[in-house]
Design a protein around this motif. Sequence first.
Motif, PDB file in Angstrom:
ATOM      1  N   LEU B  74       0.843  -1.205   0.000  1.00 43.15           N
ATOM      2  CA  LEU B  74       0.000   0.000   0.000  1.00 43.15           C
ATOM      3  C   LEU B  74       0.876   1.251   0.000  1.00 43.15           C
ATOM      4  N   GLU B  78       0.999   4.057  -2.943  1.00 46.48           N
ATOM      5  CA  GLU B  78       0.811   5.484  -2.676  1.00 46.48           C
ATOM      6  C   GLU B  78       1.942   6.295  -3.312  1.00 46.48           C
ATOM      7  N   TRP B  90      -6.769   7.840   2.433  1.00 45.90           N
ATOM      8  CA  TRP B  90      -6.901   6.640   3.271  1.00 45.90           C
ATOM      9  C   TRP B  90      -8.228   6.695   4.008  1.00 45.90           C
ATOM     10  N   ILE B 245      -8.556  -2.257  -0.057  1.00 43.51           N
ATOM     11  CA  ILE B 245      -7.084  -2.386   0.001  1.00 43.51           C
ATOM     12  C   ILE B 245      -6.594  -3.721  -0.520  1.00 43.51           C
ATOM     13  N   LEU B 297      -8.269   4.594  -0.802  1.00 43.12           N
ATOM     14  CA  LEU B 297      -7.995   3.244  -0.295  1.00 43.12           C
ATOM     15  C   LEU B 297      -8.918   2.971   0.891  1.00 43.12           C
TER      16      LEU B 297
END
Lengths: 233, 471, 226
Positions: B74, B78, B90, B245, B297
């Motif tokens: 993740l 990003e 997020w 996610i 996400l």
Amino acid sequence: MITCLGDTFFPDVGVATVKLLRRLGVTVDFPQAQTCCGQPHFNSGYHDEARTLAKHTMEAFAKSPLIVTPSGSCAAMVKLEYPELFHDDPPWHAHAVAFAKRTHELSDFLINVLKIDDVGAHFDGKVTYHMACHLRGLGLVNEPIRLIQKVRGLQYVPLERHDECCGFGGSFAVRYPQISGAMVTDKTAFIEKAAVDAVVATDAGCLMNIGGCLNRNGSKVRILHLAELLAQQ
Amino acid sequence: MTNMNYAQHEHHDFLNASAEALADPTLQKALVRLTDTLMAGNRKGYAALADSSDLRDHAKRIKEHTLAHLDEYLVQLEMSVHKLGGKVHWAATAEEARKIVVAIAQAAKCRHAVKSKSMTSEEIHLNPALEKAGVEVTETDFGEYIIQVAGERPSHLVAPAVHHTRESVARVLSQHLGETLSDDPKALAMVGRRVLREKFRRADLGITGANFAVAETGTIVLVTNEGNGRLTTTVPRVHVAIMGIEKVIPRFNDLPVFLKLLARAATGQTLSVYTTIITGPRQPGEVDGPEEFHLVLLDNGRSKVLATPFRESLQCIRCGACLNACPVYRRIGGHAYGGVYSGPIGSILTPLFDSVAENPHLPHVSSLCGACQAACPVKINIPHMLIGLRELQHAHKPSRLERWAYQLWSMVLCRPRLYHWAIWAARVILGRRAKAGWIDQMPGPGAEWTKIRDFPAPAAMPFRERWKELS
Amino acid sequence: MSSREAFLTRVKQAVADGNRAGAVPSLPERAGVGYQGAGSDPVQRFIAELANAGGKGYVVSDVDAVMQTIQSIVQAHNARRILLSRGGLIDQFALPHKLKDAGFDVQTLDDMQANPQEDFFHADIGITNVHRLIAETGTVVMASQPNEPRSVSLLPPVHICLAERSQILPDLFNLFDLFSPTATPDRSLPPSCLTLITGPSKTGDIELKLVTGVHGPGELHVIVCG
């Protein structure tokens, strides 16, 4: 291994299995301590009880070099679930892995261990075959059909949607009789459409469910376990 | 506490909903047609790939690996998106995700949103939040558009309007548009094209999900057959993609592994018609495509599942094959499940994300036949997880009587002589009810069985007795 | 702690809690798994797979044949406005010029400056080059760039594209290797939008009746030259 359902409701299947295996030159024993493989408990989420029964079963067969069962569901329980049940218990896990290797569903044993597809059986009539779901899990997709097609005098009629579940599923049939009922109603309709004398399956659960529905509808189609078919001469 | 985003109704009445579905002949016909067609495609699709089983194993291992390092991927994702000039947000919960999207729309002064089909946005109930903020939202997948106009929920992952007929679609759209429309599917689809083209032309915000996201390049992938995913990411000046996610995969060349499987599993197509592979916003010199790219996400319970043995359910790529393969889905359809996700995978996700205690039926609405796992492109062991949920249920809402019964039963089964005695007792009790080997009315829970079919009478002599004559 | 940090801390903890000791899988290498290839004749395979997906393929040898093919499609549709992207075979064949000479209403990217979107929405036919073709799946690959807007292959009801034989890749894997930093570390990133088009736009949302052209082009024509 002739476990609870077969023992209680379909003892003829066990007798046929013994006769068939002996005819093929296999020495057969029946350890009296065996009762149930633990699948009903496992499937209902009672894993401690399932472990207890798994241990009991493995101990009952401790002296058996090979275990053959005319039940896809017991074989699947032993081969696919026992090792995972003892994931956190290394000694029993090793034991379960070895036990799983020694255990075979009947058609698996005949085709893949004995390497026989013609067992010298004879049956006069038209027969169709319903695939029990546990054979899918065991990867035994063609074995029973190969055995059936070698039976002399038998006319094999393929069943529409032969690999669709009949709706048994243990507690499922009792919890959701309408959904289970819709499934077995479709299954028996396909069987009637095949216009056969008998429907063959490899599992007591399917036979109870399909047979019970055929009987309720006054059908003339017989239910027959694969072992019973193959034992006939 | 229950999370209303997964289970639509806190006390969803599964028994009544499934009974209604079973009694609806139109729905039954539609379900048979849908599942027959798509499953024939699934079988054909796998058969056409020589080593499809190995490729499915490979895909599963990629997912296993990614989930076992999800935090790292993740962060990489990003970084990659930032490098491209996109922005990552997020969202721990559905509420946070809604707030983020509304804030993006307000900051960019967007008034007209078009949406490409996204289960994740269904999950967070985005549309009402945007509408409240004064943003018009239009679903652009034709099936989703029908559902939106009818005020309903999708009943299948890839065929959301399967519960509709041509007549009902004509009725719904005629009423909405104030015209009298014929019920010819082609004509109705062309009406959809006309109406939705106008929506696209005005749209300033495009909202999509993401079938996959690639950590190393910051790429997201959308798969559609209609092309609405392309329109949504071509015309509006702002693009917001919302993804769970678990959708991230490590490498760009891991994508074809999944793309080769997704459409084959879902419909039997080699690829869906449009695979849109987006890496950042519009670049200098380009004349179309979004100027702003936002990636939201979403956790919303996923990390909770990630920490448990139910992690495997996060490998799902939402192809719908388990629904099509399931003999239960085939008979009760998607709405009966009561959650955003239906069918076998829904029976796992809804209890896990919502509440195990509040969804008592879902883990049990399966005969554990395994057809779902056999159809799944990443071979998720769905039956195992349903059984695991049954176990979890005992911890959440124990039924003492049931537990006691199973304990007693296993106690008897560990004592062969007691077991032997018990089957004799069963024979004596049930034998009186038997007619020619079958019982048409069972006592206790068995009564449910004999509503539908007869129950076999215990044999006069169990096998263990017969063994004596054999030896 | 910011919401981002809290988020990542939670995921990290969940990863640790859920990983089974000694059983954390490494990132697998694919080796040759899943590679189909195109067999001995990639052009034929491409045309056959394209036809399976509902598209129409043409194999032509010279620019006159290209013009003839385009004209017959345009005439079949009674199309008026033709939208063209730039560069590649389109420029090489001087297509805008030839089509204008043939009497069509042609719009190129050079013609539209102020508000290209309106022109995109009004075209009857879009003609593009391609980035690649994939034989295994019958797929047209479009890579967005200034000469190749996303809209030309998307908004008009008919999409015609021109490709050279040498642009055919055997397998889907070959395409992704072209852009993969893992496979070829010195490669540039993928374009802002890489689109794989496999047949005309399809929907089956009403009773599974297949309808083409609900959003994207209802017809896809691929002209393979050389």
